[in-house]
Design a protein around this motif. Structure first.
Motif, mmCIF file in Angstrom:
data_model
loop_
_atom_site.group_PDB
_atom_site.id
_atom_site.type_symbol
_atom_site.label_atom_id
_atom_site.label_comp_id
_atom_site.label_asym_id
_atom_site.label_seq_id
_atom_site.Cartn_x
_atom_site.Cartn_y
_atom_site.Cartn_z
ATOM 1 N N CYS A 108 0.371 13.881 6.960
ATOM 2 C CA CYS A 108 0.045 12.928 5.904
ATOM 3 C C CYS A 108 -1.348 13.249 5.360
ATOM 4 C CB CYS A 108 0.073 11.519 6.463
ATOM 5 S SG CYS A 108 -0.509 10.242 5.315
ATOM 6 N N HIS A 109 -1.470 13.215 4.053
ATOM 7 C CA HIS A 109 -2.753 13.450 3.400
ATOM 8 C C HIS A 109 -3.071 12.262 2.493
ATOM 9 C CE1 HIS A 109 -4.940 14.748 -0.280
ATOM 10 N NE2 HIS A 109 -5.772 15.232 0.633
ATOM 11 N N ALA A 110 -4.334 11.884 2.491
ATOM 12 C CA ALA A 110 -4.785 10.802 1.616
ATOM 13 C C ALA A 110 -6.108 11.195 0.975
ATOM 14 C CB ALA A 110 -4.944 9.507 2.400
ATOM 15 N N ARG A 111 -6.178 11.005 -0.330
ATOM 16 C CA ARG A 111 -7.417 11.231 -1.082
ATOM 17 C C ARG A 111 -8.079 9.872 -1.231
ATOM 18 N NH1 ARG A 111 -10.966 15.336 -2.442
ATOM 19 N NH2 ARG A 111 -11.855 14.964 -4.510
ATOM 20 N N VAL A 112 -9.122 9.641 -0.425
ATOM 21 C CA VAL A 112 -9.666 8.295 -0.249
ATOM 22 C C VAL A 112 -11.025 8.140 -0.926
ATOM 23 C CG1 VAL A 112 -10.415 6.583 1.442
ATOM 24 C CG2 VAL A 112 -8.423 8.002 1.922
ATOM 25 N N ARG A 113 -11.219 7.009 -1.579
ATOM 26 C CA ARG A 113 -12.539 6.593 -2.052
ATOM 27 C C ARG A 113 -13.037 5.555 -1.067
ATOM 28 N NH1 ARG A 113 -13.914 2.503 -5.691
ATOM 29 N NH2 ARG A 113 -11.704 2.197 -6.176
ATOM 30 N N PRO A 114 -13.974 5.943 -0.204
ATOM 31 C CA PRO A 114 -14.341 5.046 0.901
ATOM 32 C C PRO A 114 -15.197 3.846 0.501
ATOM 33 C CG PRO A 114 -14.812 7.344 1.414
ATOM 34 C CD PRO A 114 -14.569 7.250 -0.044
ATOM 35 N N PHE A 115 -15.987 4.008 -0.565
ATOM 36 C CA PHE A 115 -17.000 2.990 -0.831
ATOM 37 C C PHE A 115 -16.849 2.384 -2.219
ATOM 38 C CE2 PHE A 115 -18.858 4.178 3.009
ATOM 39 C CZ PHE A 115 -18.985 5.557 3.059
ATOM 40 N N ASN A 121 0.448 0.208 -1.933
ATOM 41 C CA ASN A 121 -0.998 0.266 -2.169
ATOM 42 C C ASN A 121 -1.750 -0.852 -1.451
ATOM 43 O OD1 ASN A 121 -0.763 2.541 -3.806
ATOM 44 N ND2 ASN A 121 -0.549 1.336 -5.669
ATOM 45 N N ALA A 122 -1.131 -2.009 -1.366
ATOM 46 C CA ALA A 122 -1.806 -3.149 -0.735
ATOM 47 C C ALA A 122 -2.018 -2.914 0.759
ATOM 48 C CB ALA A 122 -0.999 -4.415 -0.959
ATOM 49 N N LYS A 123 -1.119 -2.157 1.383
ATOM 50 C CA LYS A 123 -1.197 -1.926 2.820
ATOM 51 C C LYS A 123 -1.739 -0.541 3.159
ATOM 52 C CE LYS A 123 2.643 -5.039 3.892
ATOM 53 N NZ LYS A 123 3.997 -5.155 4.526
ATOM 54 N N ILE A 179 -12.017 1.859 3.311
ATOM 55 C CA ILE A 179 -11.211 2.293 2.171
ATOM 56 C C ILE A 179 -11.413 1.349 0.998
ATOM 57 C CG2 ILE A 179 -8.895 2.724 1.297
ATOM 58 C CD1 ILE A 179 -8.040 3.366 4.170
ATOM 59 N N ALA A 180 -11.988 1.855 -0.073
ATOM 60 C CA ALA A 180 -12.094 1.083 -1.303
ATOM 61 C C ALA A 180 -10.876 1.332 -2.193
ATOM 62 C CB ALA A 180 -13.362 1.449 -2.054
ATOM 63 N N GLN A 204 -15.641 5.310 8.296
ATOM 64 C CA GLN A 204 -14.674 6.189 8.936
ATOM 65 C C GLN A 204 -13.263 5.813 8.496
ATOM 66 O OE1 GLN A 204 -15.404 8.795 10.394
ATOM 67 N NE2 GLN A 204 -14.021 9.348 12.047
ATOM 68 N N VAL A 205 -12.480 6.812 8.197
ATOM 69 C CA VAL A 205 -11.094 6.608 7.772
ATOM 70 C C VAL A 205 -10.167 7.290 8.764
ATOM 71 C CG1 VAL A 205 -9.402 7.060 5.964
ATOM 72 C CG2 VAL A 205 -11.741 6.467 5.333
ATOM 73 N N HIS A 206 -9.113 6.590 9.125
ATOM 74 C CA HIS A 206 -8.108 7.142 10.024
ATOM 75 C C HIS A 206 -6.768 7.191 9.322
ATOM 76 C CE1 HIS A 206 -10.821 6.926 13.476
ATOM 77 N NE2 HIS A 206 -11.191 5.741 13.006
#
Length: 122
Positions: A95-102, A73-75, A28-29, A1-3
């Motif tokens: 806010c939008h984020a394109r996340v690679r979760p794994f 990026n680190a945070k 978040i990967a 899950q990403v918040h």
């Protein structure tokens, strides 16, 4: 899950400044592009500014030279410094984020914050 959570909106007079912050947390990967969008009443959501993980930025013409986007990026955080605000900047900012979760997977997903209201009075 990403918040994804925004903060920093509020009421400001024309000519003033505000700083918006966004923090992504959870599984978040990596995060590809992050961006700020805004939606005024009766209008479609539109891109304000975006930034890649390498730091390349893109701005809407209406905010160039006034807004600055940045990220850590680190945070997994991002900020939008808004200067010389005008009433036309009044909107809910997302806010939008394109996340690679794994790790080990290239799949990416879009995540959005709940929005923060920015109101600029004339």
């Amino acid at each position: 899950q990403v918040h994804v959570v925004e903060s920093g909106g509020g009421l400001v007079q024309a000519g003033g400044s505000l700083r918006l912050s966004c923090a992504a947390s959870g599984s978040i990967a990596g995060i590809n592009t992050m961006g700020w969008y805004r939606q005024a009443p009766g209008k479609q959501r539109q891109l304000v500014a975006s930034i890649t993980s390498e730091g390349s930025t893109n701005y809407a013409d209406s905010v160039k030279e006034r807004f600055t986007i940045s990220r850590d990026n680190a945070k997994n955080t991002m900020a939008l410094q808004m200067n010389s605000l005008v009433p036309e900047d009044t909107a809910v900012y997302y806010c939008h984020a394109r996340v690679r979760p794994f790790y080990g997977s290239r799949n990416e997903y879009n995540y959005w914050g709940q929005g923060t209201q920015v109101t600029v009075s004339s």
